[in-house]
Design a protein around this motif. Structure first.
Motif, mmCIF file in Angstrom:
data_model
loop_
_atom_site.group_PDB
_atom_site.id
_atom_site.type_symbol
_atom_site.label_atom_id
_atom_site.label_comp_id
_atom_site.label_asym_id
_atom_site.label_seq_id
_atom_site.Cartn_x
_atom_site.Cartn_y
_atom_site.Cartn_z
ATOM 1 N N ALA A 40 26.091 8.861 77.259
ATOM 2 C CA ALA A 40 25.457 9.972 76.551
ATOM 3 C C ALA A 40 25.656 11.291 77.295
ATOM 4 N N ILE A 41 25.549 11.251 78.622
ATOM 5 C CA ILE A 41 25.739 12.476 79.400
ATOM 6 C C ILE A 41 27.181 12.954 79.290
ATOM 7 N N GLU A 42 28.128 12.036 79.396
ATOM 8 C CA GLU A 42 29.527 12.415 79.264
ATOM 9 C C GLU A 42 29.795 13.068 77.908
ATOM 10 N N LYS A 43 29.256 12.476 76.854
ATOM 11 C CA LYS A 43 29.430 13.031 75.520
ATOM 12 C C LYS A 43 28.739 14.386 75.395
ATOM 13 N N GLU A 44 27.574 14.520 76.006
ATOM 14 C CA GLU A 44 26.839 15.782 75.952
ATOM 15 C C GLU A 44 27.622 16.897 76.652
ATOM 16 N N VAL A 45 28.208 16.590 77.805
ATOM 17 C CA VAL A 45 29.003 17.583 78.524
ATOM 18 C C VAL A 45 30.190 18.024 77.678
ATOM 19 N N GLU A 46 30.889 17.068 77.085
ATOM 20 C CA GLU A 46 32.053 17.417 76.274
ATOM 21 C C GLU A 46 31.649 18.209 75.029
ATOM 22 N N THR A 47 30.544 17.834 74.412
ATOM 23 C CA THR A 47 30.084 18.561 73.230
ATOM 24 C C THR A 47 29.722 19.992 73.591
ATOM 25 N N SER A 48 29.066 20.169 74.714
ATOM 26 C CA SER A 48 28.694 21.521 75.152
ATOM 27 C C SER A 48 29.935 22.374 75.401
ATOM 28 N N ILE A 49 30.927 21.802 76.062
ATOM 29 C CA ILE A 49 32.158 22.562 76.316
ATOM 30 C C ILE A 49 32.834 22.933 75.003
ATOM 31 N N GLY A 50 32.925 21.972 74.096
ATOM 32 C CA GLY A 50 33.588 22.234 72.823
ATOM 33 C C GLY A 50 32.905 23.316 72.000
ATOM 34 N N ARG A 51 31.589 23.448 72.137
ATOM 35 C CA ARG A 51 30.845 24.406 71.315
ATOM 36 C C ARG A 51 30.711 25.783 71.965
ATOM 37 N N THR A 52 30.955 25.874 73.273
ATOM 38 C CA THR A 52 30.727 27.154 73.943
ATOM 39 C C THR A 52 31.991 27.763 74.536
ATOM 40 N N SER A 53 33.102 27.038 74.536
ATOM 41 C CA SER A 53 34.354 27.599 75.052
ATOM 42 C C SER A 53 34.963 28.537 74.011
ATOM 43 N N ARG A 54 36.065 29.182 74.403
ATOM 44 C CA ARG A 54 36.620 30.214 73.534
ATOM 45 C C ARG A 54 38.077 29.976 73.139
ATOM 46 N N ASP B 112 39.845 12.361 71.074
ATOM 47 C CA ASP B 112 39.124 13.355 70.269
ATOM 48 C C ASP B 112 39.915 14.642 70.029
ATOM 49 N N SER B 113 41.175 14.669 70.411
ATOM 50 C CA SER B 113 41.955 15.890 70.191
ATOM 51 C C SER B 113 42.362 15.985 68.726
ATOM 52 N N ARG B 114 42.840 17.159 68.346
ATOM 53 C CA ARG B 114 43.202 17.365 66.943
ATOM 54 C C ARG B 114 44.168 18.539 66.847
ATOM 55 N N ASN B 115 44.915 18.571 65.748
ATOM 56 C CA ASN B 115 45.754 19.746 65.503
ATOM 57 C C ASN B 115 44.855 20.907 65.065
ATOM 58 N N LEU B 116 45.372 22.121 65.181
ATOM 59 C CA LEU B 116 44.571 23.283 64.795
ATOM 60 C C LEU B 116 44.417 23.333 63.270
ATOM 61 N N PRO B 117 43.217 23.528 62.770
ATOM 62 C CA PRO B 117 43.027 23.616 61.317
ATOM 63 C C PRO B 117 43.827 24.777 60.725
ATOM 64 N N THR B 118 44.381 24.559 59.548
ATOM 65 C CA THR B 118 45.170 25.598 58.885
ATOM 66 C C THR B 118 44.353 26.867 58.664
ATOM 67 N N GLU B 119 43.095 26.691 58.245
ATOM 68 C CA GLU B 119 42.258 27.859 57.963
ATOM 69 C C GLU B 119 42.043 28.699 59.221
ATOM 70 N N PRO C 173 41.520 28.350 71.807
ATOM 71 C CA PRO C 173 41.829 27.321 70.809
ATOM 72 C C PRO C 173 42.184 25.976 71.425
ATOM 73 N N MET C 174 42.852 25.969 72.573
ATOM 74 C CA MET C 174 43.258 24.711 73.184
ATOM 75 C C MET C 174 42.053 23.874 73.600
ATOM 76 N N ILE C 175 41.000 24.518 74.071
ATOM 77 C CA ILE C 175 39.802 23.795 74.483
ATOM 78 C C ILE C 175 38.866 23.599 73.295
ATOM 79 N N ARG C 176 38.499 24.678 72.639
ATOM 80 C CA ARG C 176 37.478 24.603 71.596
ATOM 81 C C ARG C 176 37.960 23.870 70.347
ATOM 82 N N ASP C 177 39.168 24.161 69.900
ATOM 83 C CA ASP C 177 39.631 23.640 68.613
ATOM 84 C C ASP C 177 40.514 22.401 68.751
ATOM 85 N N ALA C 178 41.467 22.436 69.693
ATOM 86 C CA ALA C 178 42.340 21.274 69.880
ATOM 87 C C ALA C 178 41.683 20.193 70.735
#
Length: 632
Positions: free
Chosen positions: A31-45, A437-444, A47-52
Motif C-alpha cells: 500500500a505504501i509503495e502504491k501510495e508513493v507512486e500515486t502521489s508522484i503521478g499526480r503531482t509531477s509535471r 503501469d506505463s502507457r503511451n501519451l493520450p492523443t488528446e 509528460p514522461m513521469i506524469r502521463d507515461a
C-alpha cells in the motif's frame, strides 16, 4: 571501488515472525509503495513521469534488501556507501543519477533516483534509528547533454549524455539544498518540469517514510524486521521449490544481439549467457555472461557488474516466473530480494557491453538489458524444451521536438510498447510495455499541448510472429507535425526481429517512415537524434511484433479467421504465414488450405533450428540464418 554494506538486524534480540503480522506488514508495504507512486503521478509535471508513468518506487530494509515485488527499482547501496547509515537524519533526502557510481542500479543519466531513510525508535536505546528506505526513480525529460532528451544516439562518452550527479544529500533535515537544485535545473532544457518532478518525488518519498515509520512504531522494530525476514525467506523458498525445480540440472548456452550502437555500422553486438543449474547447491543457478561482446563505441553499454550483479538478478528474475505451474500462479509471484541468494552471476573482465569502462556512454543501454531478458528466456527455452515465451522488444523512445506557436521549446517524447512473444498456452499480448503501469501519451493530451496531430493509432497488422500461438502486435502510429520540427528515435530491433521459438516465426521489426505514400517517402534510422520534418509532414511509427510460439500450420483455421476479422492478420498474411486460403467472402477454402499446408510441410528439411531469428539476421551474420546455439 570496493564497498561494504550493512547486514544484520537492528536489534540484538531476534523474534519469530507472527504469521498474521507478516500478512499485515506485506499488505502495508504494498500500500505504501502504491501510495508513493500515486502521489508522484499526480503531482509531477513532465509528460514522461506524469502521463507515461515511466517511474517506479521501491521499499528496502536497513540491510538494503528490496522488500516489495510490484516493480523493479534502483539500489540503496550507493547511498549508504557514501553516507553511512549512522550519519543520516530525519528529513534527509539523497539523490543520484551517476551510472558509474550507482552500484549498477542506474542505467542512464535521465533516470534520477531519490532515496529517503525511514526512522523508528530503537527499543534498547530509545533513539531514532534508520530502519528502512523509501526510494523512487524514473526517466525524466531532460538532464542536459548534447541533444534534447539527454539521449544522444551517437555519443561516444558519458560526458555527452548530461549532468552526472553522484550520491548527494539533496535535503538536509527537511531543508532542500537550493544550490544543488539550481545546478541541476540550469543544466536542463526543461527546468520547470525537472524542478517540479524532483519536488514531487522527494515529497512522496518523505510521506512514504512517515507511513512506514508508523508501522515500526505500532508493532516494534524487532517484530517488523522479523516479518521482513519472513517475507524474503518465503520468496526464496517458493522460487527454489516451484520455479528452479523446473530447470533440469545441466549447462545450457544461448546468445542474442543488439544490432547497432549509433556510431559504427550495424553489426552483431553479442550478449551470451551460459546457464548452469545444480539443484544440490545452496545457490543453484549460475548465470555466466562470459562471451558477451566488447564494449561498444556508442551508447548501448550497461554497467551490470556492481554489487555482485544485485540489480541484474532482480531485473532478470521475472523471466523465471514463466516456469510457474500455471499462468495464474505466475501472476502471484513477486520478485524481491528473496531471489538474490538463489542466483550467482559471473561477469567477464572489464571492457564488455556489461562491464564497460568509464566514461563509456550508456544512454541506450536498454538495447542490452532488454536483450538479456530474451537471452535468459532463450537459454531457459533450450533447457525446458520450449516452455518459455518467444521474444519481445517492448520499449523504445520516439519523439518530436521544436518550438510551439509562442516560440517556446517543446519535447513530445513517449516510450511506445510492442508485442510480447507467443507462449506455450496463449498468444502474445499486443502493445505492452516493460515498465509497469506505463502507457503511451493520450492523443488528446498530445494534441492539446504540442503542435502535433495524431492521425492514426492502432495495431500494426501482421507484425506479430506467426505460430501456433501468435506473437502480439506492435503499434502503428501516424504523427503529423503542424510546425517545422525534428524527430528523434532510440530503438533497436529494426534489423533483427523478435525471435520465434519451437517452430514459431520471428515478428516484424521496428520501422519509421517519413511521408508514407508521399513524394518524399523515406525510412529513418532507428537511432536518430534530429530528423528534420517540414510542417505538414507525417511520420509513421511501427513498433515490433512479438515472436511466435510453435508451428503456425498448427494454428486452427478459425483462429486465423478471427485474427483477420480483428485486423491483426491480413488475408495475404494468413496465406503466407499460416497456409490458410481465404475466399473473397471471408471464409476459408478448406481444400485449398489443406493442400497449401501439406505443401509447406513437405518443403521442410526437418533440420530447422529451434529459434527463428527472421531475415534480418542474415544481413549481419554474413548470410547465416542461425548459429550453433540455435539448435537443441
Amino acid at each position: 571501488m570496493t564497498a561494504t554494506f550493512p547486514t544484520g538486524p537492528l536489534n540484538a534480540t531476534k523474534v519469530d515472525a507472527d504469521p498474521v503480522l507478516v500478512e499485515i506488514v506485506a499488505g502495508t508495504l504494498a500500500a505504501i509503495e502504491k501510495e508513493v507512486e500515486t502521489s508522484i503521478g499526480r503531482t509531477s509535471r513532465s509528460p514522461m513521469i506524469r502521463d507515461a508513468h515511466d517511474f517506479r518506487a521501491g521499499i528496502h530494509d536497513r540491510n538494503l534488501r528490496k522488500l516489495t515485488g510490484r516493480s523493479y527499482s534502483a539500489l540503496v547501496h550507493p547511498v549508504v556507501r557514501d553516507y553511512p547509515i549512522e550519519t543520516m537524519n530525519v528529513g534527509d533526502v539523497f539523490f543520484h543519477n551517476d551510472v558509474y557510481q550507482s552500484e549498477g542500479g542506474i542505467g542512464h543519466l535521465p533516470d534520477l533516483c531519490v532515496t529517503v531513510p525511514v526512522f523508528a525508535h530503537d527499543a534498547e536505546s530509545g533513539e531514532q534509528r534508520v530502519v528502512a528506505f523509501i526510494q523512487a526513480f524514473g526517466h525524466h525529460d531532460d538532464i542536459g547533454g548534447a541533444v534534447p532528451g539527454s539521449m544522444p544516439s551517437a555519443a561516444t562518452s558519458v560526458y555527452e549524455e548530461g549532468l552526472m550527479v553522484p550520491p548527494i544529500k539533496l535535503w538536509d533535515r527537511g531543508v532542500p539544498n537550493e544550490s544543488a537544485l539550481k545546478i541541476m535545473t540550469r543544466n536542463s532544457r526543461m527546468p520547470d518540469s525537472l524542478a517540479a518532478d524532483l519536488d514531487a518525488e522527494c515529497s512522496a518519498c518523505l510521506a512514504g517514510a512517515r507511513r512506514l515509520g508508523e508501522l515500526f512504531d505500532r508493532y516494534g522494530v524487532a517484530a517488523v524486521e522479523a516479518c521482513f525476514d519472513a517475507i524474503l525467506a518465503s520468496s526464496t523458498e517458493v522460487y527454489r521449490r516451484e520455479i528452479l525445480s523446473q530447470i533440469p540440472d545441466g549447462t545450457y548456452v544461448w546468445e542474442d544481439y543488439a544490432e547497432h550502437d549509433g556510431v559504427e555500422e550495424p553489426q552483431l553486438h553479442r550478449q551470451r549467457i551460459t546457464l548452469t543449474m545444480d539443484s544440490t547447491q545452496e545457490t543453484p543457478l549460475v548465470i555466466d555472461f562470459t562471451g558477451t561482446g566488447p564494449q561498444a563505441k556508442g551508447p548501448i553499454n550497461h554497467c551490470g557488474d556492481y554489487a555482485d550483479g544485485n540489480f541484474l538478478k532482480k531485473w532478470l528474475a521475472p523471466i523465471l516466473r514463466n516456469l510457474a505451474e500455471t499462468p495464474e500462479r505466475m501472476a502471484q509471484l513477486d520478485v524481491n530480494e528473496g531471489v538474490v541468494p538463489l542466483i550467482e552471476m559471473r561477469f567477464p573482465e572489464k571492457g564488455t557491453l556489461l562491464t564497460p569502462v568509464f566514461p563509456a556512454p550508456t544512454n541506450a543501454r536498454t538495447f542490452v538489458i532488454l536483450r538479456l531478458l530474451g537471452v535468459l528466456a532463450g537459454v531457459l527455452a533450450k533447457a525446458t524444451g520450449g516452455r518459455m515465451p518467444a521474444d519481445q522488444e517492448t520499449i523504445r523512445y520516439t519523439g518530436v521536438y521544436g518550438t510551439d506557436v509562442d516560440g517556446e521549446p517543446y519535447l513530445m517524447r513517449e516510450v511506445l510498447g510492442g508485442g510480447s512473444g507467443g507462449r506455450y498456452y496463449a498468444d502474445g499480448e499486443d502493445t505492452i510495455h516493460v515498465v509497469p503501469d506505463s502507457r503511451n501519451l493520450p492523443t488528446e493530451f498530445t494534441e492539446g499541448r504540442f503542435p502535433l496531430r495524431i492521425e492514426r493509432l492502432g495495431l500494426a497488422m501482421d507484425s506479430g510472429g506467426a505460430g501456433r500461438y501468435r506473437g502480439g502486435c506492435g503499434y502503428e502510429k501516424h504523427i503529423r507535425v503542424l510546425r517545422d520540427a525534428h524527430f528523434m528515435s532510440i530503438a533497436d530491433r529494426s534489423i533483427l526481429a523478435c525471435w520465434g521459438v519451437k517452430g514459431g516465426k520471428a515478428g516484424r521489426p521496428f520501422q519509421i517512415t517519413v511521408d508514407p505514400g508521399g513524394p518524399d517517402e523515406h525510412e529513418v534510422d532507428a537511432l536518430a537524434d534530429a530528423e528534420p520534418l517540414k510542417a505538414g509532414t507525417v511520420v509513421r511509427i511501427r513498433t515490433t511484433g512479438g515472436g511466435g510460439w510453435g508451428d503456425p500450420l498448427d494454428r486452427p483455421v478459425e483462429e486465423v479467421l478471427r485474427d483477420i476479422a480483428w485486423r491483426k492478420v491480413s488475408v495475404a498474411g494468413a496465406r503466407d504465414d499460416y497456409g490458410v486460403v481465404v475466399r473473397e467472402d471471408g471464409t476459408a477454402d478448406e481444400a485449398a488450405t489443406e493442400e497449401l499446408r501439406a505443401s509447406i510441410r513437405a518443403s521442410r528439411t526437418g533440420e530447422e533450428p529451434f529459434f527463428d531469428r527472421g531475415p534480418g539476421y542474415a544481413l549481419l551474420s554474413g548470410g547465416a540464418t542461425s548459429n550453433e546455439f540455435d539448435v537443441l
